[in-house]
Design an enzyme around this catalytic site. Structure first.
Site, PDB file in Angstrom:
ATOM      1  N   TRP A 146      36.624  51.768  48.928  1.00 27.95           N
ATOM      2  CA  TRP A 146      37.081  50.435  48.545  1.00 27.95           C
ATOM      3  C   TRP A 146      37.657  50.437  47.122  1.00 27.95           C
ATOM      4  CZ3 TRP A 146      37.952  46.034  51.141  1.00 27.95           C
ATOM      5  CH2 TRP A 146      38.159  44.869  50.405  1.00 27.95           C
ATOM      6  N   HIS A 160      40.913  40.446  50.924  1.00 25.55           N
ATOM      7  CA  HIS A 160      39.617  39.789  50.734  1.00 25.55           C
ATOM      8  C   HIS A 160      39.317  38.720  51.778  1.00 25.55           C
ATOM      9  CE1 HIS A 160      39.631  42.062  47.050  1.00 25.55           C
ATOM     10  NE2 HIS A 160      38.327  41.832  47.008  1.00 25.55           N
ATOM     11  N   TYR A 188      27.696  36.351  45.889  1.00 28.40           N
ATOM     12  CA  TYR A 188      28.905  36.917  45.285  1.00 28.40           C
ATOM     13  C   TYR A 188      30.129  36.114  45.706  1.00 28.40           C
ATOM     14  CZ  TYR A 188      32.102  40.783  43.921  1.00 28.40           C
ATOM     15  OH  TYR A 188      33.069  41.567  43.357  1.00 28.40           O
ATOM     16  N   TYR A 246      46.251  41.140  47.798  1.00 28.92           N
ATOM     17  CA  TYR A 246      44.862  41.070  47.352  1.00 28.92           C
ATOM     18  C   TYR A 246      44.119  39.971  48.123  1.00 28.92           C
ATOM     19  CZ  TYR A 246      40.802  41.123  44.320  1.00 28.92           C
ATOM     20  OH  TYR A 246      39.513  41.230  43.856  1.00 28.92           O
TER      21      TYR A 246
END
Length: 130
Positions: free
Chosen positions: A82, A28, A47, A24
Site C-alpha cells: 500500500w 480510498h 481512522y 487518490y
C-alpha cells in the site's frame, strides 16, 4: 478504561498532488480488505481522512500508541504494498505516507475539557475556618 487502554488522538497533514486527487479519492473509496483489517488489528482506530479540493489532506485516528501502531503496520506485507502505491501521490513527502506525515498538535478537545469541568465540580471544596 484503564490507563493502558487510553486512546491517544493523532491528527496529521499531507499534501496530495493536485493532478492525482481524483485517483487518490478513487483508491480510498474501496481500500483493499486486507489493508482495512491490518489497520484495525494494529491499533488504528476511528481512522478518517479528509481531503480539501486543493489536495490538503488531514487524517485522524485514535491509538494506544502511535509508535506501536506504526510498527505493527510496518510488519505487515499489505502495508508495504500500500505504501509503495501511495507514496507518489504526495508533495514533499519525507518517507512513507504512514510515517512521513506532519503530526498536528491537539490544543482543544471538548470532551476532555467537559470531563475536567465535571471532575472539578465533583471535588470536595475546602471550607474556610474563620
Amino acid at each position: 478504561m484503564s490507563s493502558s487502554d487510553t486512546q491517544h488522538r493523532v491528527c496529521f497533514q499531507l499534501q496530495v498532488k493536485p493532478e492525482l486527487i481524483p485517483e487518490y479519492r478513487r483508491r480510498h473509496a474501496a481500500v483493499w480488505p486486507d489493508m482495512l483489517l491490518a489497520l484495525k488489528s494494529t491499533g488504528w482506530n476511528n481512522y478518517s481522512i479528509f481531503l480539501r479540493d486543493d489536495g490538503l489532506l488531514i487524517g485522524y485516528f485514535e491509538t494506544a500508541s502511535l509508535a506501536a501502531a506504526q510498527a505493527g503496520m510496518a510488519a505487515t506485507e499489505v502495508n508495504a504494498r500500500w505504501q509503495a502505491e501511495m507514496g507518489d501521490f504526495f508533495v514533499a513527502l519525507d518517507g512513507a505516507p504512514d510515517t512521513g506525515f506532519l503530526q498536528l498538535t491537539e490544543i482543544f478537545n471538548l470532551e476532555d475539557q467537559l470531563d475536567s469541568l465535571a471532575a472539578a465540580a465533583a471535588a470536595p471544596t475546602e471550607r474556610s475556618t474563620s
